[in-house]
Design an enzyme around this catalytic site. Structure first.
Site, PDB file in Angstrom:
ATOM      1  CG  HIS A  91      -2.031  -0.989   1.129  1.00 47.31           C
ATOM      2  ND1 HIS A  91      -1.844  -2.328   1.414  1.00 47.31           N
ATOM      3  CD2 HIS A  91      -3.339  -0.859   0.771  1.00 47.31           C
ATOM      4  CE1 HIS A  91      -2.995  -2.969   1.251  1.00 47.31           C
ATOM      5  NE2 HIS A  91      -3.900  -2.110   0.855  1.00 47.31           N
ATOM      6  CE  LYS A  95      -3.377  -0.527   4.855  1.00 42.80           C
ATOM      7  NZ  LYS A  95      -4.676   0.122   5.159  1.00 42.80           N
ATOM      8  N   GLY A 101      -5.995  -4.400   6.601  1.00 44.52           N
ATOM      9  CA  GLY A 101      -7.182  -5.074   7.107  1.00 44.52           C
ATOM     10  C   GLY A 101      -7.584  -6.246   6.231  1.00 44.52           C
TER      11      GLY A 101
END
Length: 203
Positions: A91, A95, A101
């Site tokens: 990511h 982040k 998640g």
């Protein structure tokens, strides 16, 4: 204001989700939750609230990612426990959480680990491989850099062969589209806890 709508969509912070869910339950409104990072206490209360209202709760609302969840379960069943399973996620550099998640809740990693949530099924990178292999846990490897929206790869590896299943998101619009699809689906449903797999009919 809430009385005028049918569904509340929550993509905020985990501290805000339960108070909003309580309001939805009070007004008998359905809810879609895409927020992650909830504590055990918060998760338990959300499950209790789902007995009062229909609630779609998912770590990822991308149609492609949820199709990848389904494909992963099918691959795990076909390949069996002899294949080691690793997850690689990347990511953007800003982040805050790791693993993502989505990666932390990967379903059906193998017949032995199917249905086991993080951290029961997995361990973060930097772990003792031999101890992890003996316990048949999968490794989650988190990469951060640039403006990557979200890449997830599940690797099934055995002696002599390897299968990799990958999803790459290039825009956050895909999450918004999935959340709207979930909101349309959950409106009018009976109280209960649902996820994006239910919305897409992939169970």
């Amino acid at each position: 204001m809430i009385a005028e709508g049918d569904v509340v969509v929550d993509f905020t912070f985990h501290e805000s989700t339960v108070p909003m869910a309580r309001i939805c339950a009070e007004h008998k409104k359905a809810m879609v939750i895409g927020t992650t990072g909830h504590s055990d206490t918060e998760q338990k209360e959300l499950v209790q609230i789902a007995a009062q209202i229909p609630l779609v709760w998912s770590s990822n609302f991308s149609t492609g990612v949820n199709t990848l969840f389904w494909l992963t379960r099918q691959a795990a069943e076909i390949l069996g426990p002899d294949f080691d399973v690793e997850i690689v996620e990347m990511h953007h550099r800003l982040k805050k959480d790791a693993p993502s998640g989505t990666a932390g809740r990967w379903p059906g990693l193998s017949p032995k680990r199917a249905g086991s949530p993080w951290p029961a099924c997995c361990v973060m990178d930097g772990r003792d491989w031999w101890a992890s292999a003996a316990a048949r846990k999968s490794g989650i490897h988190s990469l951060r850099g640039g403006d990557v929206v979200g890449d997830h790869t599940v690797v099934f590896a055995a002696a002599g062969e390897r299968l990799e299943l990958t999803h790459k998101a290039s825009t956050r619009d895909t999450f918004a589209s999935g959340a709207l699809r979930a909101a349309q689906w959950v409106a009018g449903k009976k109280p209960g806890l649902y996820d994006m797999q239910d919305v897409l009919g992939l169970h």
